[in-house]
Design a protein around this motif. Structure first.
Motif, PDB file in Angstrom:
ATOM      1  N   ALA A   1     -11.321  19.544 -26.102  1.00 53.34           N
ATOM      2  CA  ALA A   1     -12.585  18.970 -26.575  1.00 53.34           C
ATOM      3  C   ALA A   1     -13.621  20.059 -26.808  1.00 53.34           C
ATOM      4  O   ALA A   1     -14.395  20.016 -27.778  1.00 53.34           O
TER       5      ALA A   1
ATOM      6  N   THR B   1      -8.996  14.747 -26.742  1.00 50.41           N
ATOM      7  CA  THR B   1     -10.373  14.551 -26.284  1.00 50.41           C
ATOM      8  C   THR B   1     -10.388  13.440 -25.247  1.00 50.41           C
ATOM      9  O   THR B   1     -10.392  12.262 -25.602  1.00 50.41           O
TER      10      THR B   1
ATOM     11  N   ARG C   1     -15.900  12.207 -27.749  1.00 51.89           N
ATOM     12  CA  ARG C   1     -15.208  11.974 -29.012  1.00 51.89           C
ATOM     13  C   ARG C   1     -16.013  11.074 -29.949  1.00 51.89           C
ATOM     14  O   ARG C   1     -16.313  11.432 -31.086  1.00 51.89           O
TER      15      ARG C   1
END
Length: 417
Positions: A31, A73, A79
């Motif tokens: 992420a 993620t 996200r």
């Protein structure tokens, strides 16, 4: 836990070597890479440019963008709230759709589609939501069910694909956006991509590392697949995470400060490692068995299948009482699994997996049910009564998918047991 202090210390630290903890931590690093490289934003804009000429197609572009980011993620706040929302929030003003009188033009549709889609993708991958991996670990300790990355994805795939096909179309039918032609969105997305410039080395590197890690998770840690190439089934998930993190550092996708400074990633790592150890302690001391024996006694005379449905419903709809999927999973899942073990004939591993796959889905039911929910609720395009009504309706749809699609698929499908 042990008479030997050394063994007690080893047990206390055992959670930090749990592969599910490292799997989640590794997804957090991805992420960071998505954000730092700009790859996540580019993927979303490219899908909008490709599919967004019609409003319905725009809804599918939003859902596919979330799906593309989900495997790497583990936070739908990062996200959907951090990547998808900043993009979709710029679309309604292009059509004069503003909070209040103009939200029905297109704003309500894109906001709800984005939110409802991330609830689905959060249940599709073990690395798509923070508590998924911890819940799988708790299910393993309680029922013995063992689920890897690929098994988790395949177990929910039929329901996930069906729901992702339904969400944009159903949202379109219910919210009836007044804008049918969204060509201006395509032009806007094209302009944003032009401003980003060509794909950078960091983006290419990030994409390659994510695909490599997913490939290794699928093939390297799944010996039951019987894959024909050398080394299949020999890689530990922790090895994959360490290799990917090292590569991101060495190739400059993320910096050492990025790695050490992400408080959420390290907080989740410490929190889940500790919780898994404590959950194991409850089992070792006999508390879980004692509780299951006494609390499940009134359920012994009921049909096991009906009991399973009732316990899954309790787990799912009790989420109205929680403002965090993580806290819900850690508080309620051990209780439900303990009860299941004490009911004769009840398929405890099946109930465990249905509950695990419910974690992402239950985030749709209220404006506080999951991390990104308050972001969409505060957008101004989804009124309070509208949000609650849509949440209840989509919650019933998602719960029906658990019973009508996931349960039969896990019963008869070739992906587990």
């Amino acid at each position: 836990m042990h008479d030997d202090p050394a063994e007690s210390i080893a047990w206390a630290l055992a959670g930090f070597s749990d592969p599910t903890v490292w799997l989640t931590f590794g997804a957090f690093l991805f992420a960071i890479g998505y954000r730092r490289s700009g790859l996540g934003r580019r993927i979303a804009l490219m899908l909008v440019r490709r599919l967004g000429r019609r409003t319905l197609g725009l809804g599918y572009a939003i859902a596919l963008a979330d799906l593309a980011l989900a495997p790497g993620t583990p936070s739908n706040t990062a996200r959907s709230g951090g990547t998808i929302y900043p993009i979709v929030s710029q679309i309604p003003p292009l059509y004069g759709s503003t909070p209040g009188a103009g939200e029905g033009r297109i704003g309500s549709y894109v906001m709800w589609t984005a939110f409802a889609s991330t609830a689905v993708t959060s249940s599709m991958f073990i690395t798509a939501l923070v508590p998924n991996a911890a819940a799988v670990a708790m299910a393993h300790k309680a029922t013995g069910v063992s689920v890897g990355w690929l098994q988790f994805a395949l177990g929910f795939a039929p329901a996930g694909i069906l729901l992702l096909l339904l969400v944009p179309a159903l949202s379109y039918a219910l919210l009836r956006p007044k804008v049918g032609d969204s060509s201006a969105t395509v032009e806007w997305a094209h302009g944003e991509l032009e401003a980003m410039g060509p794909v950078t080395r960091a983006e290419w590197t990030m994409a390659a590392l994510v695909l490599l890690a997913i490939w290794l998770w699928v093939t390297g840690s799944q010996p039951y697949l019987g894959l024909p190439w050398p080394g299949a089934g020999s890689l530990h998930p922790v090895t994959v995470v360490l290799v990917a993190a090292s590569a991101m550092l060495l190739l400059g996708v993320i910096t050492w400060d990025d790695l050490t400074g992400d408080r959420e990633a390290w907080g989740v790592f410490l929190y889940f490692a500790t919780v898994l150890t404590l959950a194991d302690g409850l089992s070792r001391t006999g508390f879980i068995g004692w509780f299951a024996q006494r609390a499940s006694a009134p359920l012994h005379e009921l049909d096991p299948r009906l009991t399973l449905v009732a316990m899954l419903a309790l787990f799912f709809w009790s989420h109205y009482l929680f403002a965090s999927v993580t806290s819900h999973a850690l508080a309620v899942l051990p209780v439900v699994l303990a009860l299941a073990q004490g009911v004769p004939g009840l398929d405890a591993p099946m109930l465990a997996m249905l509950c695990v796959h419910a974690l992402g889905l239950m985030g749709v039911i209220s404006p506080y049910a999951t991390g990104c929910a308050p972001i969409y609720a505060a957008s101004g395009y989804l009124g309070r009564s509208m949000f609650w009504a849509l949440g209840a309706g989509f919650g019933m749809l998602y719960f029906a998918a658990l019973l009508g699609v996931v349960w039969p698929w896990l019963t008869w499908g070739p992906v587990w047991r």
